[in-house]
Design a protein around this motif. Structure first.
Motif, mmCIF file in Angstrom:
data_model
loop_
_atom_site.group_PDB
_atom_site.id
_atom_site.type_symbol
_atom_site.label_atom_id
_atom_site.label_comp_id
_atom_site.label_asym_id
_atom_site.label_seq_id
_atom_site.Cartn_x
_atom_site.Cartn_y
_atom_site.Cartn_z
ATOM 1 N N ILE A 131 0.836 -1.198 0.000
ATOM 2 C CA ILE A 131 0.000 0.000 0.000
ATOM 3 C C ILE A 131 0.873 1.251 0.000
ATOM 4 O O ILE A 131 1.754 1.405 0.856
ATOM 5 N N ASP A 132 0.633 2.142 -0.952
ATOM 6 C CA ASP A 132 1.273 3.456 -0.930
ATOM 7 C C ASP A 132 0.672 4.273 0.205
ATOM 8 O O ASP A 132 -0.538 4.199 0.469
ATOM 9 N N ALA A 133 1.509 5.071 0.860
ATOM 10 C CA ALA A 133 1.041 5.748 2.067
ATOM 11 C C ALA A 133 1.698 7.106 2.234
ATOM 12 O O ALA A 133 2.673 7.440 1.544
ATOM 13 N N LYS A 134 1.124 7.885 3.153
ATOM 14 C CA LYS A 134 1.696 9.151 3.612
ATOM 15 C C LYS A 134 1.570 9.166 5.133
ATOM 16 O O LYS A 134 0.793 9.919 5.703
ATOM 17 N N ASP A 135 2.338 8.294 5.782
ATOM 18 C CA ASP A 135 2.208 8.076 7.218
ATOM 19 C C ASP A 135 3.268 8.829 8.004
ATOM 20 O O ASP A 135 4.433 8.879 7.602
ATOM 21 N N HIS A 136 2.852 9.380 9.147
ATOM 22 C CA HIS A 136 3.773 10.040 10.068
ATOM 23 C C HIS A 136 3.723 9.299 11.407
ATOM 24 O O HIS A 136 2.646 9.113 11.980
ATOM 25 N N LEU A 137 4.891 8.896 11.907
ATOM 26 C CA LEU A 137 4.989 8.184 13.182
ATOM 27 C C LEU A 137 5.807 9.026 14.158
ATOM 28 O O LEU A 137 6.941 9.391 13.863
ATOM 29 N N LEU A 149 -0.168 9.165 12.559
ATOM 30 C CA LEU A 149 -1.054 9.842 11.617
ATOM 31 C C LEU A 149 -0.932 9.126 10.280
ATOM 32 O O LEU A 149 0.046 9.315 9.547
ATOM 33 N N LEU A 150 -1.933 8.303 9.967
ATOM 34 C CA LEU A 150 -1.859 7.408 8.816
ATOM 35 C C LEU A 150 -2.773 7.878 7.689
ATOM 36 O O LEU A 150 -3.892 8.331 7.937
ATOM 37 N N GLU A 151 -2.275 7.733 6.475
ATOM 38 C CA GLU A 151 -3.070 8.082 5.293
ATOM 39 C C GLU A 151 -2.682 7.166 4.148
ATOM 40 O O GLU A 151 -1.496 7.039 3.806
ATOM 41 N N VAL A 152 -3.668 6.519 3.547
ATOM 42 C CA VAL A 152 -3.437 5.712 2.355
ATOM 43 C C VAL A 152 -3.370 6.650 1.157
ATOM 44 O O VAL A 152 -4.257 7.487 0.951
ATOM 45 N N ASP A 153 -2.308 6.526 0.363
ATOM 46 C CA ASP A 153 -2.092 7.412 -0.776
ATOM 47 C C ASP A 153 -2.801 6.831 -2.003
ATOM 48 O O ASP A 153 -2.188 6.206 -2.869
ATOM 49 N N ASN A 195 -8.708 10.559 3.168
ATOM 50 C CA ASN A 195 -8.783 9.574 4.245
ATOM 51 C C ASN A 195 -7.719 9.893 5.278
ATOM 52 O O ASN A 195 -6.668 10.453 4.952
ATOM 53 N N ALA A 196 -8.004 9.556 6.508
ATOM 54 C CA ALA A 196 -7.050 9.774 7.596
ATOM 55 C C ALA A 196 -7.403 8.864 8.760
ATOM 56 O O ALA A 196 -8.582 8.613 9.034
ATOM 57 N N LEU A 197 -6.375 8.365 9.427
ATOM 58 C CA LEU A 197 -6.534 7.578 10.647
ATOM 59 C C LEU A 197 -5.506 8.102 11.637
ATOM 60 O O LEU A 197 -4.326 7.772 11.553
ATOM 61 N N ASP A 198 -5.965 8.934 12.567
ATOM 62 C CA ASP A 198 -5.072 9.617 13.512
ATOM 63 C C ASP A 198 -5.262 9.058 14.914
ATOM 64 O O ASP A 198 -6.386 9.024 15.431
ATOM 65 N N THR A 199 -4.162 8.638 15.517
ATOM 66 C CA THR A 199 -4.193 8.032 16.846
ATOM 67 C C THR A 199 -3.182 8.726 17.746
ATOM 68 O O THR A 199 -2.018 8.881 17.374
ATOM 69 N N TYR A 200 -3.628 9.126 18.931
ATOM 70 C CA TYR A 200 -2.759 9.737 19.939
ATOM 71 C C TYR A 200 -2.927 8.979 21.247
ATOM 72 O O TYR A 200 -4.053 8.631 21.636
#
Length: 401
Positions: free
Chosen positions: A188-194, A212-216, A221-226
């Motif tokens: 999966i292509d992504a634009k994820d920040h860890l 902060l996850l995003e499928v490119d 779309n966004a899946l943000d977890t703190y």
């Protein structure tokens, strides 16, 4: 130009040449004196489910060849190839790629790929790694390598590590691709920040994180977890106790539809007469029974039972109450774990999500070889939850050179 100037120029050129060749020699030494590793994992897996699917079995060999260079001024590199093949014709299983779909799933498709290739710099508490790499955070609950499967998970991107003092660690990663466990076709292509910050004290380690996850895929779309995690150990009346507490909140947005859910985990452990005991509770929350807390980069097999019933959290959420017991026998190590699963936000139709018993025994046969056997037995709960009774058995021999 005078002879003196000519002499100075010649001397400077010779010094520069010597310096260049000395550096070239250092690089050559780093390449020639690198380290080569070979890891081979021969494994048999059997799956028996109480449904119309045929029982599955697979005998596969995963081979991983790794070469890492020495270091020059803090710089080094690593390259690694991985191959997974079925052997002796034992391949009656659904490999997740659309083949043999009449059988139960065993998520070990045949594949040959570049598993890792990166250049890194490590010096004075600073680390930078660029390329395809294994990345893990904390206990793998949110970011892991899924090392149990034959084709493990890696990521393309850049990671940064900084340790300004001995007890403080700062980590950041940017991921452009998730190389998952299903061979290259399902990466999966992504634009994820860890982001992960950890502080170690005398009573434990406190971590705070943001993933902060995003499928490119050209969609919104966004899946943000703190969240935060605290784990450690202490003595109470001569008895050693281990403990863990974690909480996270998550927001998911896909095509303008948003959900929110939270996560809670707690664990307490001790030992009695060389028997290690842990009691734990993990809750992956739900948003009004419409969305379940998600951890798509996790080493999922490590959590919520080894039969892998909950790789995707049900929309009703999941509450996992578990107890584990482990020890040593016949020169090896064993563990037994019991799970009781319930919905976080149950309904009249879905509340009881079943239970599971897991057991494993491993033994090092020598410095190079390890033998293991593992069993998972899942008993389904409410029929409307869509689960069925499932038994899985694994036998493996691992070799490291």
């Amino acid at each position: 130009m005078t002879w003196k100037n000519i002499a100075i120029c010649v001397s400077s050129a010779l010094i520069a040449a010597n310096s260049t060749f000395a550096y070239a020699d250092a690089i050559t030494e780093a390449l020639l004196n690198g380290k080569t590793q070979l890891n081979a994992n021969l494994r048999y897996e059997m799956v028996d489910q109480d449904n119309r699917l045929k029982d599955a079995d697979a005998l596969s060999l995963r081979t991983r060849l790794t070469y890492s260079t020495g270091s020059v001024s803090g710089f080094s590199s690593l390259i690694e190839f991985e191959d997974s093949r079925t052997v002796l014709g034992v391949d009656d299983y659904n490999n997740t790629l659309g083949e043999h779909t009449q059988y139960s799933v065993i998520a070990d498709p045949e594949s040959t790929e570049l598993d890792q290739l990166f250049v890194q710099y490590k010096q004075d508490g600073l680390g930078i790694k660029m390329g395809r790499q294994v990345i893990t955070m904390d206990n793998h609950r949110f970011v892991g390598h899924v090392g149990w499967r034959q084709d493990r998970q890696t990521f393309d991107g850049a990671t940064f590590f900084y340790q300004p003092m001995d007890n403080l660690t700062l980590k950041y990663g940017y991921l452009s691709k998730r190389n998952r466990i299903f061979a290259q076709g399902k990466d999966i292509d992504a634009k994820d920040h860890l982001i992960n910050v950890a502080y170690k004290s005398s009573v434990g380690t406190l971590s705070a994180y943001g993933y902060l996850l995003e499928v490119d895929n050209n969609t919104n779309n966004a899946l943000d977890t703190y969240g935060f995690r605290f784990n450690g150990a202490a003595k109470a009346g001569g008895q050693k106790l281990t403990y863990m507490l974690e909480y996270a909140t998550q927001d998911e947005d896909s095509q303008g539809i948003s959900y929110s859910a939270d996560y809670l985990a707690a664990e307490l452990g001790t030992s009695v007469s060389k028997l290690a005991i842990k009691l734990g509770y993990e809750r992956l929350g739900s948003d009004n029974g419409e969305y379940g807390f998600a951890t798509p980069l996790a080493t999922l097999h490590k959590f919520n039972g080894w039969s892998d019933q909950f790789l995707v959290t049900p929309k009703e959420g999941l509450a996992d109450l578990y107890a584990s017991f482990s020890g040593k026998a016949a020169g090896g190590k064993w563990s037994v774990i019991y799970h009781k699963f319930d919905a976080d936000e149950g309904s009249d139709n879905v509340d009881d999500l079943g239970s599971e018993i897991d057991a494993v025994y491993t033994k090092a046969l020598s410095k190079y070889y390890t033998l293991g056997v593992k069993y998972a037995a899942y008993s389904a709960g409410d029929s409307s939850a869509g689960k069925v009774d499932t038994d899985k058995i694994w036998l493996w021999l691992n070799a490291k050179f």
